[in-house]
Design a protein around this motif. Sequence first.
Motif, PDB file in Angstrom:
ATOM      1  N   GLU A 332       0.807  -1.216   0.000  1.00 20.68           N
ATOM      2  CA  GLU A 332       0.000   0.000   0.000  1.00 20.68           C
ATOM      3  C   GLU A 332       0.846   1.274   0.000  1.00 20.68           C
ATOM      4  OE1 GLU A 332      -2.128  -0.857   3.530  1.00 20.68           O
ATOM      5  OE2 GLU A 332      -3.629  -2.119   2.540  1.00 20.68           O
ATOM      6  N   LEU A 333       2.171   1.120   0.033  1.00 24.86           N
ATOM      7  CA  LEU A 333       3.027   2.301   0.094  1.00 24.86           C
ATOM      8  C   LEU A 333       2.884   3.177  -1.145  1.00 24.86           C
ATOM      9  CD1 LEU A 333       6.337   0.919   1.669  1.00 24.86           C
ATOM     10  CD2 LEU A 333       4.477   2.136   2.793  1.00 24.86           C
ATOM     11  N   ARG A 334       2.611   2.542  -2.292  1.00 22.26           N
ATOM     12  CA  ARG A 334       2.477   3.321  -3.523  1.00 22.26           C
ATOM     13  C   ARG A 334       1.351   4.349  -3.396  1.00 22.26           C
ATOM     14  NH1 ARG A 334       2.220   0.731  -9.511  1.00 22.26           N
ATOM     15  NH2 ARG A 334       4.118  -0.211  -8.689  1.00 22.26           N
ATOM     16  N   MET A 335       0.306   4.032  -2.625  1.00 21.52           N
ATOM     17  CA  MET A 335      -0.799   4.965  -2.445  1.00 21.52           C
ATOM     18  C   MET A 335      -0.331   6.208  -1.694  1.00 21.52           C
ATOM     19  SD  MET A 335      -3.928   2.350  -1.595  1.00 21.52           S
ATOM     20  CE  MET A 335      -5.155   3.655  -1.700  1.00 21.52           C
ATOM     21  N   TRP A 361      10.727  -2.337  10.530  1.00 17.61           N
ATOM     22  CA  TRP A 361      11.124  -1.505   9.398  1.00 17.61           C
ATOM     23  C   TRP A 361      11.202  -2.364   8.136  1.00 17.61           C
ATOM     24  CZ3 TRP A 361      10.930   3.229  11.063  1.00 17.61           C
ATOM     25  CH2 TRP A 361      11.397   3.573  12.326  1.00 17.61           C
ATOM     26  N   PRO A 362      10.876  -1.795   6.980  1.00 16.76           N
ATOM     27  CA  PRO A 362      11.136  -2.532   5.739  1.00 16.76           C
ATOM     28  C   PRO A 362      12.642  -2.600   5.476  1.00 16.76           C
ATOM     29  CG  PRO A 362      10.400  -0.300   5.253  1.00 16.76           C
ATOM     30  CD  PRO A 362      10.275  -0.477   6.741  1.00 16.76           C
ATOM     31  N   GLN A 363      13.075  -3.660   4.825  1.00 19.78           N
ATOM     32  CA  GLN A 363      14.467  -3.728   4.405  1.00 19.78           C
ATOM     33  C   GLN A 363      14.733  -2.601   3.405  1.00 19.78           C
ATOM     34  OE1 GLN A 363      16.910  -5.914   5.522  1.00 19.78           O
ATOM     35  NE2 GLN A 363      15.333  -6.407   7.049  1.00 19.78           N
ATOM     36  N   LEU A 364      15.918  -2.013   3.463  1.00 20.65           N
ATOM     37  CA  LEU A 364      16.196  -0.856   2.608  1.00 20.65           C
ATOM     38  C   LEU A 364      16.139  -1.219   1.129  1.00 20.65           C
ATOM     39  CD1 LEU A 364      19.008   0.928   4.644  1.00 20.65           C
ATOM     40  CD2 LEU A 364      16.675   1.716   4.246  1.00 20.65           C
ATOM     41  N   ASP A 365      16.610  -2.417   0.765  1.00 21.09           N
ATOM     42  CA  ASP A 365      16.523  -2.825  -0.638  1.00 21.09           C
ATOM     43  C   ASP A 365      15.071  -2.933  -1.070  1.00 21.09           C
ATOM     44  OD1 ASP A 365      19.242  -2.881  -0.792  1.00 21.09           O
ATOM     45  OD2 ASP A 365      19.430  -5.060  -0.600  1.00 21.09           O
ATOM     46  N   LEU A 367      12.525  -1.292   0.294  1.00 24.71           N
ATOM     47  CA  LEU A 367      11.955   0.055   0.244  1.00 24.71           C
ATOM     48  C   LEU A 367      12.371   0.758  -1.044  1.00 24.71           C
ATOM     49  CD1 LEU A 367      10.267   2.171   1.751  1.00 24.71           C
ATOM     50  CD2 LEU A 367      12.379   2.975   2.830  1.00 24.71           C
ATOM     51  N   ALA A 368      13.634   0.557  -1.455  1.00 26.12           N
ATOM     52  CA  ALA A 368      14.097   1.147  -2.709  1.00 26.12           C
ATOM     53  C   ALA A 368      13.316   0.585  -3.887  1.00 26.12           C
ATOM     54  CB  ALA A 368      15.587   0.919  -2.885  1.00 26.12           C
ATOM     55  N   ARG A 369      13.053  -0.738  -3.846  1.00 27.22           N
ATOM     56  CA  ARG A 369      12.294  -1.363  -4.938  1.00 27.22           C
ATOM     57  C   ARG A 369      10.872  -0.827  -4.995  1.00 27.22           C
ATOM     58  NH1 ARG A 369       8.665  -5.135  -5.731  1.00 27.22           N
ATOM     59  NH2 ARG A 369       8.507  -5.637  -3.513  1.00 27.22           N
ATOM     60  N   LEU A 370      10.219  -0.741  -3.853  1.00 25.33           N
ATOM     61  CA  LEU A 370       8.844  -0.251  -3.822  1.00 25.33           C
ATOM     62  C   LEU A 370       8.769   1.213  -4.249  1.00 25.33           C
ATOM     63  CD1 LEU A 370       7.743  -1.942  -0.475  1.00 25.33           C
ATOM     64  CD2 LEU A 370       6.944  -2.545  -2.775  1.00 25.33           C
ATOM     65  N   THR A 371       9.772   1.983  -3.853  1.00 27.87           N
ATOM     66  CA  THR A 371       9.811   3.387  -4.259  1.00 27.87           C
ATOM     67  C   THR A 371      10.007   3.500  -5.767  1.00 27.87           C
ATOM     68  OG1 THR A 371      10.748   3.973  -2.094  1.00 27.87           O
ATOM     69  CG2 THR A 371      10.962   5.600  -3.839  1.00 27.87           C
ATOM     70  N   GLU A 377      13.185   7.577  -7.203  1.00 28.53           N
ATOM     71  CA  GLU A 377      14.478   7.078  -6.737  1.00 28.53           C
ATOM     72  C   GLU A 377      14.588   7.312  -5.232  1.00 28.53           C
ATOM     73  OE1 GLU A 377      19.280   8.085  -7.212  1.00 28.53           O
ATOM     74  OE2 GLU A 377      17.762   9.288  -8.265  1.00 28.53           O
ATOM     75  N   LEU A 378      15.048   6.313  -4.509  1.00 25.43           N
ATOM     76  CA  LEU A 378      15.253   6.446  -3.069  1.00 25.43           C
ATOM     77  C   LEU A 378      16.665   6.947  -2.816  1.00 25.43           C
ATOM     78  CD1 LEU A 378      13.976   5.907  -0.252  1.00 25.43           C
ATOM     79  CD2 LEU A 378      15.129   3.681  -0.290  1.00 25.43           C
ATOM     80  N   ARG A 379      16.788   8.068  -2.088  1.00 23.20           N
ATOM     81  CA  ARG A 379      18.099   8.632  -1.759  1.00 23.20           C
ATOM     82  C   ARG A 379      18.207   8.858  -0.263  1.00 23.20           C
ATOM     83  NH1 ARG A 379      20.844  11.821  -5.446  1.00 23.20           N
ATOM     84  NH2 ARG A 379      22.308  12.063  -3.710  1.00 23.20           N
TER      85      ARG A 379
END
Length: 826
Positions: A332-335, A361-365, A367-371, A377-379
């Motif tokens: 649901e993060l995309r929303m 917490w979500p794994q950073l990889d 979270l980057a994929r979902l973003t 881009e996740l920075r």
Amino acid sequence: MASRVLASPSASAPAVEPTVVRAALDRLEGGDPVTPEDAAVLFSARGGELDQLTAIASRLRDEGLEHAGRPGVITYSKKVFLPITHLCRDRCHYCIFVETPGKLARTGKAPFLSPERILEVAEQGAALGCKEALFTLGDRPEDRWPIARAWLDEHGYASTLDYVRDMAVLVLERTGLLPHLNPGVMTWAEMQRLKPVAPSMGMMLETTSRQLWAERGGVHFGSPDKDPELRLRVLEDAGRSRIPFTTGVLLGIGEDDAERADALFSIRAAHERHGHVQETIVQNFRAKPGTAMQNESDLALQEYVAAVAVARVVLGSSARVQAPPNLTDARELRMLVRAGIDDWGGVSPLTPDHVNPERPWPQLDELARLTAEAGFELRERLTAHPHYVREGEPWIDRRVLPAVHALADASGLADEAAPVLGRPLGGVPRFAPPAVLGGEVAAILRKAERDPAGLADHEYAALLEADGAALDALAALADDVRRSTLGETATFVVNRNIDSSLLSAEARPPVPGRRGTLTVGAAGDLADEAADLGATEVCIQGAVPRELPATAYLDLVREVKRRRPGLHVHAYRPVEVADAAARLGVTRRELLLALREAGVDTVPGTGARVLDDGIRSVLSGGTELSVAEWVEHIVTAHELGLRSTATLVYGSLETSVQQVAHLRTLARIQDRTAGFTEFIAMPFLPAEAPAAVRALARPGPSVRESRALHAVARLLLSGRIDHVQVAWTKLGLGVATLLLRGGADDLGGALLDGRRRPDAGPESGLELTVDDFERLAHELGREPRQRTTTYEPVPEERTRAARLAGRSAPPPGGSVRRELPLAVAG
């Protein structure tokens, strides 16, 4: 079902008709600014209306990122979570972070996380590439729990925030992690003491609903730190303190849509005044077992998405809007991205979210994929957001700024390749009293090194009696605090004094034994001359003679401003304001308003003498304002935007205890108004006092007393009043130099005499040139800096003009420059 003040609002059926929502959306699409009423309506957007709302929010977010120079970027901070203490004096019905002493004992936990454990977690985080250390804790647990007070006493801390400050220094110096302090409600003075050790701070506003705090059954009832007015004051004080500040709203705890809108507009208004809200968190309520709200419903997803989008619309394109990624299911993060967020907040590869431990917490990889799936881009960023990092001072204190820059790239985001290494915190006092020093003073100085402003009154009084090696150690510590606060500079202002008691309908030149008089126009001529000689300030004081109308107080200011609009007018002591108000038949507040409108920029804080009515009565013969009247005058001036100096006349009748009490009163005023620009301690000079006073008073202060007082003032006022000025005209340059090596930083004014009427200033004949100031600063090993009255820098070309004017204009023929006293009473 629980009462409204406990339950979260129903999410199943929006209370607003879709047609009303569509009308509000049409106004937005048409370019109308959002109103609180429309914002409250838009929380009910669902279905197609919600799609339209999120599209508007997305466009705003994208515009803001484009303007910020990072289009298509969503940021996060890689952090460790440090739960300094789980004890708290508040009783929030939804909180699972807070524990009781009994529960801590059953689980084998200490009241506070130890320095060793803090350092262990921070070192592990640094090894994993984390760059933020999030300090989270309960509010002031020592005020509720004896075990917290006992632990702090045992470890030598006056308060929880004192411990937080020390641990922030420990973490930064030993590991390189940047502290982000989230200690709840702070006073303005506490913020000043914490700012040098952390690039950013935060406190969730949560809600402005007073009902939830004031009424029994409300989620914040019984929680003193959740008073909305108090939390709004913290938000305002953070802005006044120029602290990059994180805040936010907590939705679904019983507030209604109008209260949600009010909270967001309150955050926006504070940021518009100060520019300090670096991110606004929009957090959704999640029920937790073991809390009073464990059976309440979580905030529904569509309601949450609508709230995030409304936050973006209210806060605007340039705001950073954050949604914690662990409080929403990954799918649901995309929303939330569609709703306009541009920051995920802190994410830890090491420590759990201690506030929401059930939500990892979500794994950073991941979270980057979902973003990326959402088109972004996740920075990584730092705890302070990029534009504050780029601007540096005054947002980030110079003492912590090198540590921030070491981890930042040119854009102000995190340099992900930068090594996370400990480094000394530039300028934070690390003074240790000489080993030969023993006894009470040494112990007090060690305590003062940790927290200069945190001593008890009797400890400051003891320092005021210091002599010999103890006095040298005190002065050295005060100078370290001065250096850590202001760096190696010595400031001065180029100004001219005008004695308004000389005003007359007809100007007369001085004759032997008698000063001349000035018309308002002649005084304007002196302002013209002063500006031509490089002055940035004219100081006007003195009671207007009774034969003139009291409007002359105002007429003189207007004339100066008419001639020289850019010249700063520092005018009229409290007793003169009282005189003018009485003669004009208005209140002192009304008179101060009139002076401000006439052109007065700041007011002198003189007339304070010693803030003790008994001593004041003796020194002034009952002609001065009472302590209460003086305080009222100063507070009123500050509230009207007229800043002032803070003063003390010392060395007459007062004791060291009374000196401390005077400084405490100034500190309390500063905590309330932040209106003092500097502190000036002026020695009592018997030669200037009536014979009756001389018969009772001491013969003025000794050099020892002057050194001790200026040093103690630097310590006690640390974090409140940054500047300590030496009264060189009364102390002499020899003693003034000693004081500048022992805590003082400012040389005061040049006191230009000019050539037209050198006698028109109350201290005529006492004048220093820019060359004099620069020579003295260089002898001290400091950089000389000309300043304005309010301590802003003066352009170099203005200083150059003043320097040349001082060189080319010798004293007029026949005048003799008065000798400065080299010391005061030995």
